[in-house]
Design an enzyme around this catalytic site. Sequence first.
Site, short mmCIF file in Angstrom:
data_model
loop_
_atom_site.label_atom_id
_atom_site.label_comp_id
_atom_site.label_asym_id
_atom_site.label_seq_id
_atom_site.Cartn_x
_atom_site.Cartn_y
_atom_site.Cartn_z
N CYS A 94 0.86 -1.18 0.00
CA CYS A 94 0.00 0.00 0.00
C CYS A 94 0.90 1.23 0.00
O CYS A 94 1.92 1.24 0.69
CB CYS A 94 -0.88 -0.01 1.25
SG CYS A 94 -1.98 1.41 1.35
N HIS A 136 -9.15 -3.96 -1.47
CA HIS A 136 -8.13 -3.13 -0.81
C HIS A 136 -8.55 -1.65 -0.84
O HIS A 136 -8.49 -0.95 0.17
CB HIS A 136 -6.78 -3.33 -1.51
CG HIS A 136 -5.67 -2.51 -0.96
ND1 HIS A 136 -4.61 -3.05 -0.27
CD2 HIS A 136 -5.45 -1.16 -1.00
CE1 HIS A 136 -3.78 -2.06 0.11
NE2 HIS A 136 -4.27 -0.92 -0.34
N GLU A 137 -8.97 -1.19 -2.03
CA GLU A 137 -9.35 0.23 -2.15
C GLU A 137 -10.62 0.53 -1.36
O GLU A 137 -10.74 1.58 -0.74
CB GLU A 137 -9.51 0.63 -3.63
CG GLU A 137 -8.25 0.49 -4.48
CD GLU A 137 -7.02 1.18 -3.89
OE1 GLU A 137 -7.17 2.19 -3.18
OE2 GLU A 137 -5.90 0.68 -4.12
N HIS A 140 -9.92 1.26 2.16
CA HIS A 140 -9.47 2.63 2.42
C HIS A 140 -10.66 3.56 2.68
O HIS A 140 -10.55 4.51 3.45
CB HIS A 140 -8.68 3.18 1.23
CG HIS A 140 -7.24 2.77 1.20
ND1 HIS A 140 -6.36 3.09 2.20
CD2 HIS A 140 -6.52 2.07 0.29
CE1 HIS A 140 -5.16 2.62 1.91
NE2 HIS A 140 -5.23 1.98 0.75
NI NI Z 1 -3.62 1.07 -0.23
#
Ligand code: NI
Length: 174
Positions: A94, A136-137, A140
């Site tokens: 990341c 993953h995004e 966030h």
């Molecule tokens: Ni990331």
Amino acid sequence: MRMGNPILYQKAKPVTNFNTPELNQLIADMWETMETLGGVGIAAPQVGESLQLAVFGFEKSPRYGHANAVPKTVLINPKIESLSDEMYDDWEGCMSIRIIRGLVPRYKKIRYSGYNEKGEFFQHEVEGFHAKMVQHEYDHLIGRLFPSRIKDMQYLGFEEELADIAKKVGTRLP
Ligand code: NI
């Protein structure tokens, strides 16, 4: 913004105005930051904007050499759902936690939907690396970073130290 900055742990706010100069500028800045740092995806909180917006995609990534191309995508106000309970572990990095990698379990197959920068709705069913990137995004945007998904903390470490552990678990480091 790097790990430790509070904005990375907040739930991002939905985008309400599409196709504005401000939004388009933010998206352009995110692509530029992502490419400068050699990443494959970036979320707005990582550039200091707590908005439900991420961009991702690449044709070929030196950082993730084995991954198939993912179409360049602007994803706003996303929703995701898993299409089966099947999960798989793979190494993730990341841009907010540079030089660190972790072995993260993710759903293998998902459906995700959202809006592009013009406010047009879209929906895709994807699997493998593409599915992992979206998860993953998405994390966030709900204030989570990948280390919080790791089940066994020995699978979190500096890139150059992980080769033996990667061999042990039979996964290829990116
Ligand atoms: Ni990331």
